[in-house]
Design a protein around this motif. Structure first.
Motif, PDB file in Angstrom:
ATOM      1  N   SER B  53       0.831  -1.210   0.000  1.00 18.33           N
ATOM      2  CA  SER B  53       0.000   0.000   0.000  1.00 18.33           C
ATOM      3  C   SER B  53       0.865   1.260   0.000  1.00 18.33           C
ATOM      4  CB  SER B  53      -0.910   0.020   1.226  1.00 18.33           C
ATOM      5  OG  SER B  53      -1.778  -1.077   1.185  1.00 18.33           O
ATOM      6  N   GLN B  98      -8.775  -0.345  -1.223  1.00 19.80           N
ATOM      7  CA  GLN B  98      -9.036  -1.623  -0.575  1.00 19.80           C
ATOM      8  C   GLN B  98     -10.482  -1.745  -0.110  1.00 19.80           C
ATOM      9  OE1 GLN B  98      -6.059  -2.561   2.251  1.00 19.80           O
ATOM     10  NE2 GLN B  98      -7.067  -4.419   2.949  1.00 19.80           N
ATOM     11  N   ASP B 174      -5.640  -1.443  -4.831  1.00 16.57           N
ATOM     12  CA  ASP B 174      -5.062  -1.957  -3.593  1.00 16.57           C
ATOM     13  C   ASP B 174      -5.986  -3.026  -3.016  1.00 16.57           C
ATOM     14  OD1 ASP B 174      -3.473  -2.316  -1.450  1.00 16.57           O
ATOM     15  OD2 ASP B 174      -3.882  -0.376  -0.504  1.00 16.57           O
ATOM     16  N   GLU B 175      -5.531  -4.249  -3.016  1.00 15.55           N
ATOM     17  CA  GLU B 175      -6.321  -5.388  -2.515  1.00 15.55           C
ATOM     18  C   GLU B 175      -7.755  -5.295  -3.005  1.00 15.55           C
ATOM     19  OE1 GLU B 175      -4.705  -7.589  -0.681  1.00 15.55           O
ATOM     20  OE2 GLU B 175      -3.175  -6.561   0.517  1.00 15.55           O
TER      21      GLU B 175
HETATM   22 MG   LIG Z   1      -2.204  -2.795   2.207  1.00 19.47          MG
END
Ligand SMILES: [Mg+2]
Ligand SMILES: Nc1ncnc2c1ncn2[C@@H]1O[C@H](COP(=O)(O)OP(=O)(O)O)[C@@H](O)[C@H]1O
Lengths: 389, 231, 321
Positions: B53, B98, B174-175
């Motif tokens: 991240s 995320q 991100d994810e």
């Molecule tokens: Mg992360």
């Protein structure tokens, strides 16, 4: 810009409860301030209209520190001073009517003579025959009303200083030029006024002086003081300035108190604006991560503050206009006039100027925006990277 | 397998140290270098806490590196002022977070247009752009629904639509599948394929094995404790 | 304190707020100037960058509040002229203390300077690394004392006014008979006055034709005082249609349909951009040609507006005043 503005509006609505609270308090503050200033402004204007009808110079005799009657023989001498075009004795006074609990102003007229005021001259011309022929009076609308209420629809019995009664008939109603002063006014022949007040023929209440050239007024006033050291010489200019000062002083004190209140409010506001909820913080983080500049976020915050303060200001000013001029400022009016029950009531006539509105604006809106400046900077510079974790 | 042509993203010897000089000093990235060519798909993998991240946020200029430099399309974005970094994000980067990070009280449409609001665009242009991405990601029927009422899949599609609404050349995710079930994760994969076909440069940080060894991937970069594996 | 009018209190309160913000900006600027390091990635540098935004916002707030407040200030002086014996308009109140005139000059200068600062800031923000940051904040450090001086003069002025002392009215203040700098200008031969006025305007036009920012800045810098003085000496008499009524303030009153506000707005707009364009060019701002045009438009509107009065008067009456 337009889009950011729309976003700011939406954001205000989304956080309705918090913003409504601020809006209501701000509205109330502006309303109180606006009402007070509108009442004082209307009164001030009223006073100045009255004032402009006053004689340029008034000469009173002072004995033991109090005003007393002045001999009419002095009129001659004053009229001979260079620059004076006219000097006239006045006979007038206050008559207290206990049953109504009010004071009337009785002003004497010299029938067939010259009057010192245009409006009095008109009244005198109109009723000259009657006033000279019999014991009659012309009254202001307020007097007419209060007399009628106490069962004197057509005439009134004055009590003279020796206790005897004097019956005077109402011959007409005086058309007032200004409400504040002439509402409680009674006009009569000079000799009748003297009889009611028990005054001697050779005496008057005061002497009024006309000076055509404004620049000479101070010199003439000084000369009169020199000739008659027992007199108090009042010029209209003095009165105007002292009235203005009294008003300024009163509303100045009020404003000073008000500013203290405003600052207390804005400290509370500052606190509220600084303490962002976690939801708001996240929102700002998201916006920054999506490419909003610090300036964009501050602009939105500024729009929010501007919209709240400007709408509250506009609404408060309109409400105050209605409260003061349509509803005649219940509660507030008497606070400022100080006449309360002693004088017949009068109406606040509509008068607002840009200056008063600007004054109200300057002590509220910029202060509000100033109070939000640092909190919105703090919000706009929050770290955006927290939202990505 | 570096491709020929322009380097879109260059990460040059980047380190990121949090709380430097304090007892809780933390080196999140250490001397990371790589380049991503235009139109490439790069998978950034590594366990939780390995610095993925942080690396994405450095590329997006949300943070500045302690050492080293990030260059995007030949511009030193890590040296940009805050304003220029914001402008750069707005024009060049589409970010899929995320947790999707939608603003719950705004509608799908309003969420999607937020990246465009600071630009001088009229209502028509906004609508047109939003409509295009909403249709691509099959969320147009929910345009006026507040984001808080959306299902997981709808949230995901809204987030992707928002990332793409300004038509950025670079997509950072991100994810993206961390909160999704298997079906939705596969759906995301197909969107990634779509983006790549459109010529976007895509960098996905993930520890979801679904993304490992894909045919469409140009390159995988593995991070461990802030360092590139095999570097 | 003899002048406790609500307007004065309001002006003083806003001065207080402005002073608070200006001082805050001063302290932050000081730190930025001393510690700014464009290449550093330290938390300090990061904090400074954020604080730079606060300083700029605060300065913008000060400027945008000072603009309307300047008008309110004149209005307040106009009101005070009611309680000062002798004064007919703001001019008399301004001269009620020795601080009045310098205060006015400083107020106008500060408006320009704060405006120029904001213009420079805007240009600087257009560069990725804000290369002028240190210079900009250094400039503010120099600007701050001027601001403080203005506030101090304002306090001295308001508290120094003695309502019992008779002051002059604009009629005598700006008459040729008095021996002040203004009166000296008023008594200059008309061709000199008008020659320098239209000459400087011509120079500004020429600077636009030849696209010369420095020339434009110089011409406009001189144009400000010359425009105001020639307004007092010549043009205002035609607005009032009275040969001996020289006054820059009565123009702002309702009797003359507030035309003064329009005049001063044009003048400020035109001369401000005329000076700012030099800054823009020096800082490499691409939009400077547009600013030069703005300046021309503002200057032109001002010249056209003030020239209208004598010309209309002449056409109507066939004579000059
Ligand atoms: Mg992360
Ligand atoms: N703002 C911060 N302050 C302190 N430590 C941080 C900060 N951001 C990230 N870290 C630390 O850096 C390391 C890498 O974090 P991150 O990049 O989020 O890893 P990943 O995304 O791979 O899980 C973690 O140990 C995390 O705690």
């Amino acid at each position: 810009m337009k889009n950011l503005f729309a976003f700011a509006l939406g954001s205000l609505l989304r956080r309705g409860a918090k913003n409504l609270f601020i809006f209501v308090i701000f509205f109330l503050m502006v309303f109180v301030l606006a009402s007070v200033f509108m009442v004082t402004h209307a009164l001030k204007k009223e006073m100045f209209t009255t004032l402009s009808a006053l004689p340029q110079i008034t000469v009173q005799r002072i004995v033991a520190g109090r005003q007393t009657q002045i001999g009419v023989e002095r009129v001659e001498r004053i009229a001979r001073i260079l620059g004076v075009s006219q000097a006239l004795p006045r006979v007038w006074g206050f008559y207290y009517f206990p049953r109504a609990g009010v004071n009337y102003s009785i002003v004497g007229l010299e029938s067939f003579g010259q009057q010192y005021r245009a409006d009095l001259q008109k009244a005198a011309d109109l009723y000259v025959e009657k006033l000279a022929a019999e014991d009659v009076m012309i009254v202001g609308p307020g007097v007419k009303k209060s007399l009628a209420e106490h069962f004197y629809p057509e005439s009134f019995l004055f009590v003279k200083p020796d206790g005897s009664l004097k019956k005077v008939r109402i011959a007409g109603v005086f058309k007032p030029q200004t409400v504040l002063e002439s509402n409680d006014l009674i006009l009569m022949e000079n000799s009748l006024v003297r009889e009611i007040f028990g005054m001697d023929e050779s005496m008057a209440t005061d002497i009024v002086v006309r000076v055509p050239n404004k620049e000479e007024i101070p010199t003439v006033a000084r000369k009169i003081r020199e000739i008659y050291p027992d007199t108090r010489v009042i010029t209209r200019e003095d009165l105007r300035i002292s009235y203005q000062n009294v008003f300024d002083y009163k509303s100045g004190i009020f404003l000073a108190l008000f500013i203290v209140a405003v600052f207390t409010f804005f400290i509370i506001l500052y606190d509220k604006a600084s303490g962002l909820s976690s939801e708001e913080k996240r929102e700002i983080g998201i916006l920054k991560a999506l490419g909003w500049k610090i300036g964009d976020i501050m602009r939105v915050k500024f729009f929010e503050a501007a919209v709240i303060s400007l709408t509250a200001y506009l609404l408060a000013v309109t409400t105050a206009l209605a409260y003061v001029f349509m509803a005649q400022a219940p509660l507030l009016k008497h606070l400022f006039t100080g006449f309360s029950v002693l004088k017949p009531s009068f109406a606040l006539s509509f008068s607002v100027d840009v200056g008063t509105l600007a004054l109200i604006f300057f002590v509220t809106v910029p202060v509000y925006i100033a109070a939000t400046l640092i909190p919105s900077w703090k919000a706009a510079t929050l770290d955006a990277d927290e939202v990505i974790r | 397998m570096q491709k020929e042509g322009l380097n879109m993203v260059e990460v040059k010897g980047v380190s990121k140290v949090f709380n430097a000089g304090r007892p809780n000093e933390m080196t999140a990235l250490e001397d990371v270098s790589f380049a991503v060519g235009e139109g490439e798909l790069v998978i950034l993998k590594g366990p939780s806490g390995s610095g993925k991240s942080t690396l994405l946020s450095l590329i997006a200029a949300l943070q500045k590196p302690t050492r080293g430099e990030v260059v995007v399309a030949n511009e030193p974005v890590s040296r940009f002022s805050e304003d220029f970094a914001a402008l750069y994000r707005r024009r060049k980067i589409g970010f899929v977070f995320q947790k999707f990070n939608l603003i719950p009280s705004l509608s799908v449409y309003e969420n999607i247009i937020t990246p465009l609001l600071p630009e001088k665009l009229d209502e028509e242009a906004l609508k047109e752009r939003a409509q295009r991405v909403m249709e691509t990601f099959a969320i147009a029927h929910k345009a006026n629904e507040p984001a808080r009422n959306l299902s997981g899949g709808e949230q995901q599609r809204t987030a992707i639509a928002r990332a793409l609404v300004n038509d950025p050349p670079i997509i950072l995710a991100d994810e993206p599948t961390a909160n999704l079930d298997a079906d939705l994760s596969h759906a995301f994969l197909s969107y990634v394929g779509q983006m790549k076909e459109e010529g976007k440069t895509v960098i996905i940080a993930t520890h979801d094995p679904l993304f490992f060894d894909l045919a469409i991937t140009d390159r995988e970069i593995a991070l461990r404790n802030g360092k590139m594996e095999g570097a | 304190m003899t002048l406790l009018s609500p307007e004065v209190i309001a002006v003083l309160m806003l001065d207080g707020i402005l002073f608070f913000f200006a001082s805050l900006a001063f302290l932050l600027s000081l730190r930025i100037v001393l510690r700014w390091d464009e290449r550093a990635t330290t938390p300090l540098q990061y904090t400074l960058q954020k604080q730079a935004y606060l300083v700029a916002t605060v300065i913008a707030f000060i400027f945008y509040l000072k603009l309307p407040l300047f008008l309110f200030f004149i209005y307040t002086l106009d009101l005070l002229s009611n309680i000062l014996p002798g004064a007919m308009c703001a001019a008399g109140v301004t001269t009620a203390t020795v601080y009045g005139m310098p205060l006015f000059g400083l107020k106008i200068a500060n408006l320009y300077l704060f405006g120029l600062w904001l213009a420079a800031h805007r240009i600087d923000m257009g560069y990725p690394t804000m290369p002028y940051t240190r210079v900009k904040f250094l400039a503010y450090l120099l600007l701050f004392p001027l601001f403080v001086a203005e506030e101090a003069l304002e306090l001295l002025h308001f508290f120094g006014i003695n309502p019992h002392v008779i002051v002059s009215c604009c009629g005598t203040l700006f008459s040729a008979a008095k021996s002040s700098a203004v009166s000296a200008f008023v008594s200059l031969p008309l061709p000199v006055t008008l020659g320098s006025f239209y000459g400087l305007f011509g120079l500004a036009v020429w600077a636009w034709r030849k696209q010369r920012p420095l020339l434009s800045a110089l011409a406009n810098l001189l144009f400000v005082p010359v425009a105001i003085l020639s307004l007092i000496a010549f043009f205002s008499t035609y607005v009032y249609e009275m040969p001996h009524h020289h006054c820059p303030f009565c123009l702002l009153q309702a009797d003359y349909r507030f035309v003064g506000y329009l005049m001063y707005a044009f003048l400020f707009f035109g001369t401000f951009f005329g000076m700012a364009v030099w800054l823009a060019k020096r800082m490499g701002y691409e939009g400077w040609r547009k600013w030069l045009l703005f300046s021309l438009i503002g200057d032109f509107l001002y010249v056209a507006l003030v020239s209208y009065y004598p010309i209309a008067f002449y056409l109507k009456n066939g004579v000059w005043l």
